[in-house]
Design an enzyme around this catalytic site. Structure first.
Site, PDB file in Angstrom:
ATOM      1  N   TYR A 163       0.830  -1.211   0.000  1.00 41.49           N
ATOM      2  CA  TYR A 163       0.000   0.000   0.000  1.00 41.49           C
ATOM      3  C   TYR A 163       0.863   1.260   0.000  1.00 41.49           C
ATOM      4  O   TYR A 163       0.589   2.223  -0.713  1.00 41.49           O
ATOM      5  CB  TYR A 163      -0.962   0.007   1.198  1.00 41.49           C
ATOM      6  CG  TYR A 163      -1.716   1.318   1.338  1.00 41.49           C
ATOM      7  CD1 TYR A 163      -2.543   1.776   0.311  1.00 41.49           C
ATOM      8  CD2 TYR A 163      -1.590   2.096   2.480  1.00 41.49           C
ATOM      9  CE1 TYR A 163      -3.225   2.981   0.420  1.00 41.49           C
ATOM     10  CE2 TYR A 163      -2.272   3.300   2.598  1.00 41.49           C
ATOM     11  CZ  TYR A 163      -3.089   3.738   1.574  1.00 41.49           C
ATOM     12  OH  TYR A 163      -3.761   4.939   1.693  1.00 41.49           O
ATOM     13  N   ARG A 179       1.552   6.743  -6.797  1.00 40.40           N
ATOM     14  CA  ARG A 179       0.430   7.654  -7.074  1.00 40.40           C
ATOM     15  C   ARG A 179       0.847   9.094  -6.829  1.00 40.40           C
ATOM     16  O   ARG A 179       0.587   9.984  -7.649  1.00 40.40           O
ATOM     17  CB  ARG A 179      -0.754   7.262  -6.183  1.00 40.40           C
ATOM     18  CG  ARG A 179      -1.914   8.232  -6.246  1.00 40.40           C
ATOM     19  CD  ARG A 179      -3.125   7.743  -5.462  1.00 40.40           C
ATOM     20  NE  ARG A 179      -2.851   7.489  -4.041  1.00 40.40           N
ATOM     21  CZ  ARG A 179      -3.774   7.082  -3.176  1.00 40.40           C
ATOM     22  NH1 ARG A 179      -5.022   6.862  -3.575  1.00 40.40           N
ATOM     23  NH2 ARG A 179      -3.451   6.876  -1.913  1.00 40.40           N
ATOM     24  N   TYR A 226      -1.040  13.177   6.388  1.00 37.43           N
ATOM     25  CA  TYR A 226      -0.669  12.121   7.341  1.00 37.43           C
ATOM     26  C   TYR A 226       0.836  12.168   7.614  1.00 37.43           C
ATOM     27  O   TYR A 226       1.631  12.378   6.690  1.00 37.43           O
ATOM     28  CB  TYR A 226      -0.995  10.731   6.772  1.00 37.43           C
ATOM     29  CG  TYR A 226      -2.432  10.265   6.870  1.00 37.43           C
ATOM     30  CD1 TYR A 226      -3.398  10.957   7.604  1.00 37.43           C
ATOM     31  CD2 TYR A 226      -2.827   9.093   6.218  1.00 37.43           C
ATOM     32  CE1 TYR A 226      -4.702  10.489   7.664  1.00 37.43           C
ATOM     33  CE2 TYR A 226      -4.131   8.625   6.281  1.00 37.43           C
ATOM     34  CZ  TYR A 226      -5.066   9.334   7.004  1.00 37.43           C
ATOM     35  OH  TYR A 226      -6.347   8.861   7.074  1.00 37.43           O
ATOM     36  N   ARG A 238     -11.316  13.702   1.222  1.00 39.43           N
ATOM     37  CA  ARG A 238     -12.365  12.927   1.904  1.00 39.43           C
ATOM     38  C   ARG A 238     -13.654  12.878   1.105  1.00 39.43           C
ATOM     39  O   ARG A 238     -14.431  11.933   1.229  1.00 39.43           O
ATOM     40  CB  ARG A 238     -12.634  13.505   3.296  1.00 39.43           C
ATOM     41  CG  ARG A 238     -11.443  13.462   4.232  1.00 39.43           C
ATOM     42  CD  ARG A 238     -11.000  12.051   4.564  1.00 39.43           C
ATOM     43  NE  ARG A 238      -9.810  12.032   5.413  1.00 39.43           N
ATOM     44  CZ  ARG A 238      -9.135  10.927   5.706  1.00 39.43           C
ATOM     45  NH1 ARG A 238      -9.524   9.747   5.251  1.00 39.43           N
ATOM     46  NH2 ARG A 238      -8.059  10.994   6.468  1.00 39.43           N
ATOM     47  N   GLU A 262     -14.397  -0.695   5.755  1.00 37.99           N
ATOM     48  CA  GLU A 262     -14.326   0.638   5.142  1.00 37.99           C
ATOM     49  C   GLU A 262     -15.612   0.822   4.343  1.00 37.99           C
ATOM     50  O   GLU A 262     -16.062  -0.112   3.690  1.00 37.99           O
ATOM     51  CB  GLU A 262     -13.085   0.716   4.245  1.00 37.99           C
ATOM     52  CG  GLU A 262     -12.896   2.044   3.553  1.00 37.99           C
ATOM     53  CD  GLU A 262     -11.575   2.112   2.783  1.00 37.99           C
ATOM     54  OE1 GLU A 262     -10.514   1.834   3.380  1.00 37.99           O
ATOM     55  OE2 GLU A 262     -11.624   2.444   1.585  1.00 37.99           O
TER      56      GLU A 262
END
Ligand code: 3EB
Length: 311
Positions: A135, A142, A195, A208, A303
């Site tokens: 991940y 990305r 983060y 979000r 999720e």
């Protein structure tokens, strides 16, 4: 200027008529695949569906034009672009950067420069590849692709999700728009793009939620407050926290939980599915697809993503 998600029984897919941009299908096993069929994009994901055998269908108004651009399958209306791509290189970072490079280029070239929503499926999302979790490698690829295309990597990012799949390396599908979108953050959570380093060398590049006209795309939402996972090992409490986050994001986006028209629920352990569905349905009574998938942090048990229509 319409775009809507629908949940359709697999048995009814053969009779889809017009105005379809994309179809997402799920299977227990097999390679992820993306292709053009009957003038729309179809992506198949090795992701067990828990419950009725359904597919997700994205419909629009007006004519649809489709286009195969290398490995990227594209379908577009006047206002929206839907695309899908499967990358098989082992390295999740290399796959991530190539996929996002292809998506950003195609979206700009076709005149839909605003990425609204991107769905990512990373095989072995929690496993280590050398030093890095797959991940985190994906996040780096990305991030680098967005950076190379001049993204500010803050409020210009799409809503997204990144969860597992059973085979392959990376499969991604997305919606982009001709018109501008507005990005929304959750006041209860640190923005993912902010983060701290403990969550990987490059922060996750997503917002979000995005709002385009009356449509609200709420990203994959989990039991995270600030930047920390909450309620380790407690699926009920994780669900409550997740619903609290969905509620806050919906409200900041000008909607409420009752405006949600479609849900996708990713469940790490299928044995938790019935319990989650029983508690979720009365709180958010929208059509839902339940899938068994690993979540990007090993301690997260579920999720939930949502699409809402603002009144
Ligand atoms: C989180 O809030 C949980 O990397 O694209 C949710 C939605 C999550 C999108 C992504 C990750 C992503 O950080 C994980």
């Amino acid at each position: 200027m319409e775009l809507r998600p629908d949940i359709v029984s697999v048995a009814d897919l053969s009779s889809l008529d017009g105005g379809v941009l994309g179809v997402i299908r799920f299977s227990e096993n097999g390679a992820a695949q993306a292709a053009l069929t009957r003038g729309f994009v179809e992506i198949s994901l090795p992701l067990p569906i828990l419950g009725d055998d359904v597919a997700e269908v994205w419909r629009c108004d007006g004519d649809v034009r489709s286009l195969q651009d290398g490995e990227l399958s594209l379908a577009m209306s006047d206002d929206f672009l839907f695309g899908a791509i499967v990358a098989n290189e082992d390295d999740a970072g290399a796959a991530g950067s190539r996929v996002y490079d292809a998506i950003v280029r195609a979206a700009r070239r076709e005149g839909f420069p605003n990425l609204l929503r991107v769905w990512n499926h990373v095989r072995g999302i929690n496993s280590l590849d050398g030093e890095l979790e797959r991940y985190h490698a994906f996040c780096r690829g990305r991030h680098d692709a967005f950076a190379s295309h001049g993204y500010g990597l803050r409020a210009d990012l799409p809503a997204a999700s990144a969860v597992g799949m059973r085979e392959g390396s990376l499969a991604t599908y997305f919606v982009a728009s001709r018109g501008a979108a507005e990005q929304v953050e959750n006041p209860r959570q640190v923005s993912a793009y902010d983060y701290p380093r403990e969550y990987g060398p490059r922060s996750p590049s997503f917002s979000r939620a995005t709002v385009a006209g009356s449509l609200v795309f709420i990203s994959g939402t989990a039991s995270i407050v600030g930047h920390e996972s909450r309620h380790h090992g407690d699926v009920d409490a994780q669900l409550d926290e997740t619903i609290e986050n969905l509620d806050r994001v919906a409200v900041v986006s000008g909607a409420t939980l009752s405006d949600i028209i479609s849900l996708k629920v990713y469940v790490r352990d299928r044995n938790d599915c019935a319990r989650i569905a029983e508690r979720l349905a009365p709180r958010i009574p929208a059509p839902a697809i339940y899938l068994e998938a690993d979540i990007c942090r090993a301690e997260l048990l579920l999720e939930i993503e949502a699409v809402a229509r603002r009144g």
